[in-house]
Design a protein around this motif. Structure first.
Motif, PDB file in Angstrom:
ATOM      1  N   ASP A 155      14.131  25.116  30.288  1.00 58.71           N
ATOM      2  CA  ASP A 155      12.201  25.225  31.049  1.00 58.71           C
ATOM      3  C   ASP A 155      11.943  27.052  30.419  1.00 58.71           C
ATOM      4  O   ASP A 155      12.635  27.479  30.142  1.00 58.71           O
ATOM      5  N   GLY A 156      10.938  26.304  29.830  1.00 55.95           N
ATOM      6  CA  GLY A 156      10.537  28.230  29.804  1.00 55.95           C
ATOM      7  C   GLY A 156      10.776  28.640  28.218  1.00 55.95           C
ATOM      8  O   GLY A 156      10.772  28.918  27.659  1.00 55.95           O
ATOM      9  N   SER A 157      11.120  27.253  27.525  1.00 57.54           N
ATOM     10  CA  SER A 157      11.781  27.869  25.795  1.00 57.54           C
ATOM     11  C   SER A 157      10.672  27.070  25.591  1.00 57.54           C
ATOM     12  O   SER A 157      11.771  26.451  23.831  1.00 57.54           O
ATOM     13  N   VAL A 158       9.721  26.337  25.287  1.00 58.53           N
ATOM     14  CA  VAL A 158       8.290  25.928  24.602  1.00 58.53           C
ATOM     15  C   VAL A 158       8.464  26.555  22.540  1.00 58.53           C
ATOM     16  O   VAL A 158       8.543  25.919  21.780  1.00 58.53           O
ATOM     17  N   CYS A 159       8.826  27.944  22.407  1.00 58.36           N
ATOM     18  CA  CYS A 159       8.587  28.140  20.656  1.00 58.36           C
ATOM     19  C   CYS A 159       9.831  27.953  20.552  1.00 58.36           C
ATOM     20  O   CYS A 159       9.792  27.364  19.084  1.00 58.36           O
ATOM     21  N   TYR A 160      11.185  28.020  21.001  1.00 63.43           N
ATOM     22  CA  TYR A 160      12.137  28.644  20.616  1.00 63.43           C
ATOM     23  C   TYR A 160      12.471  26.585  20.558  1.00 63.43           C
ATOM     24  O   TYR A 160      13.062  26.239  19.823  1.00 63.43           O
ATOM     25  N   THR A 161      12.621  26.095  21.116  1.00 57.68           N
ATOM     26  CA  THR A 161      12.436  24.718  21.359  1.00 57.68           C
ATOM     27  C   THR A 161      12.160  23.901  20.179  1.00 57.68           C
ATOM     28  O   THR A 161      12.659  23.008  19.661  1.00 57.68           O
ATOM     29  N   THR A 162      10.713  24.846  19.711  1.00 61.58           N
ATOM     30  CA  THR A 162       9.789  23.286  18.698  1.00 61.58           C
ATOM     31  C   THR A 162      10.480  23.878  17.606  1.00 61.58           C
ATOM     32  O   THR A 162      10.741  22.039  16.537  1.00 61.58           O
ATOM     33  N   THR A 163      10.892  25.109  17.350  1.00 67.61           N
ATOM     34  CA  THR A 163      11.058  25.245  16.283  1.00 67.61           C
ATOM     35  C   THR A 163      12.722  24.684  15.824  1.00 67.61           C
ATOM     36  O   THR A 163      13.008  24.764  14.746  1.00 67.61           O
ATOM     37  N   LYS A 164      13.615  24.767  16.399  1.00 70.13           N
ATOM     38  CA  LYS A 164      15.025  23.498  16.710  1.00 70.13           C
ATOM     39  C   LYS A 164      14.555  22.484  16.697  1.00 70.13           C
ATOM     40  O   LYS A 164      15.529  21.847  16.116  1.00 70.13           O
ATOM     41  N   HIS A 165      13.546  21.615  16.661  1.00 73.41           N
ATOM     42  CA  HIS A 165      13.445  20.325  16.617  1.00 73.41           C
ATOM     43  C   HIS A 165      13.386  19.685  15.577  1.00 73.41           C
ATOM     44  O   HIS A 165      13.925  19.639  14.316  1.00 73.41           O
ATOM     45  N   ALA A 166      12.158  21.499  14.967  1.00 72.81           N
ATOM     46  CA  ALA A 166      12.067  20.933  13.581  1.00 72.81           C
ATOM     47  C   ALA A 166      12.923  21.492  12.069  1.00 72.81           C
ATOM     48  O   ALA A 166      13.887  20.952  10.888  1.00 72.81           O
ATOM     49  N   ILE A 167      13.731  22.393  13.239  1.00 77.74           N
ATOM     50  CA  ILE A 167      15.010  22.208  11.890  1.00 77.74           C
ATOM     51  C   ILE A 167      16.216  20.550  11.855  1.00 77.74           C
ATOM     52  O   ILE A 167      16.561  20.420  10.570  1.00 77.74           O
ATOM     53  N   THR A 168      16.021  20.294  12.726  1.00 77.41           N
ATOM     54  CA  THR A 168      16.542  18.972  13.039  1.00 77.41           C
ATOM     55  C   THR A 168      16.016  18.459  11.443  1.00 77.41           C
ATOM     56  O   THR A 168      17.000  17.223  10.825  1.00 77.41           O
ATOM     57  N   GLY A 169      14.475  18.037  11.532  1.00 80.20           N
ATOM     58  CA  GLY A 169      13.788  17.240  10.365  1.00 80.20           C
ATOM     59  C   GLY A 169      14.545  17.526   9.507  1.00 80.20           C
ATOM     60  O   GLY A 169      14.796  17.372   8.338  1.00 80.20           O
ATOM     61  N   MET A 170      14.654  19.535   9.210  1.00 78.98           N
ATOM     62  CA  MET A 170      14.684  20.273   7.587  1.00 78.98           C
ATOM     63  C   MET A 170      16.498  19.641   7.253  1.00 78.98           C
ATOM     64  O   MET A 170      16.493  18.884   5.737  1.00 78.98           O
ATOM     65  N   THR A 171      17.036  19.344   8.232  1.00 83.22           N
ATOM     66  CA  THR A 171      18.464  19.000   8.069  1.00 83.22           C
ATOM     67  C   THR A 171      18.418  17.101   7.201  1.00 83.22           C
ATOM     68  O   THR A 171      19.326  17.730   6.121  1.00 83.22           O
TER      69      THR A 171
END
Length: 241
Positions: A143-159
């Protein structure tokens, strides 16, 4: 073997760098804090201090050039630098915080992956390995991690995309998703959990992460650890929902 590690001045990056230096690797140490990098290098011949900000594309390119000039090529990138940002619901996140987290966690990792890929593609022998630091939050958020979580989901797409695009050039790309290694960033989260009356998650020694990154980095290029999850055994990831 040589490796360039971003965010090498503290936390997971520092632990991985120290572990691989002790194992005899040539290690490029990239971060903004020269003093912390110098302390880590401690005069070791196989350590190269690369003072740079991952959000500055020109500085990233210069650092990768310096790494290749010193070691002759780049075998592995541990694309690690990242920040958490303010923990709050989205409407309490100011736009400066959002842009800062995206700038480091997404743009910075893109710049470094791009620089590594370009050199691995053109060096002889061709190829190399990129290891992106994802997170448990790349799968299941706190909870409360919208910035961090959004970027980390994007890193999975990059990988996934780099794995696909790298096949033609003998470039492997994998991702390590880490749950609560004891670092200053995690300790800060625990402090905030205690302060708010919540039960903090379990943690694990960061040594476990350093050894996992070493395992990923030392596979033959015909093999790739596509995704690895390393987490404290009792933290609420399985069953978090």
């Amino acid at each position: 073997m040589n490796i360039l590690i971003t965010g090498a001045s503290s936390g997971i990056g520092r632990a991985v760098a120290a572990h691989l230096l002790d194992k005899g690797w040539e290690v490029g140490l990239l971060a903004r804090s020269r003093d912390a990098l110098e302390d880590l290098a401690n005069g070791r011949d196989k350590a190269l201090v690369l003072e740079a900000d991952v959000t500055d594309p020109a500085a990233v390119e210069a650092a990768f050039d310096a790494h290749v000039a010193r070691f002759g090529r780049i075998d592995v990138l541990f694309n690690n630098a990242g920040i958490f940002g303010k923990a709050a619901p989205i409407d309490e996140i100011d736009l400066d915080t959002w842009h800062q987290v995206v700038s480091v966690n997404l743009n910075g990792m893109f710049y470094c992956a791009r620089a590594a890929f370009a050199r691995m593609r053109r060096q002889a022998p061709q190829g190399g390995r990129i290891i992106n630091n994802g997170s448990i939050s790349a799968h299941v958020p706190r909870d409360g991690s919208v910035c961090y979580t959004t970027t980390k989901h994007a890193i999975t797409g990059m990988t996934r995309t780099l794995s696909l695009d790298g096949r033609a050039f003998n470039i492997a790309c994998g991702q390590i998703d880490i749950g609560n290694a004891r670092t200053p960033m995690v300790e800060d989260q625990i402090y905030r959990a205690n302060a708010s009356g919540k039960n903090p998650d379990a943690t694990m020694d960061v040594r476990n992460v350093a050894e996992a990154v070493e395992f990923m980095a030392t596979r033959d290029l015909e093999a790739n650890v596509q995704f690895m999850t390393v987490m404290a055994t009792t933290m609420p990831y399985i069953g978090r929902g």
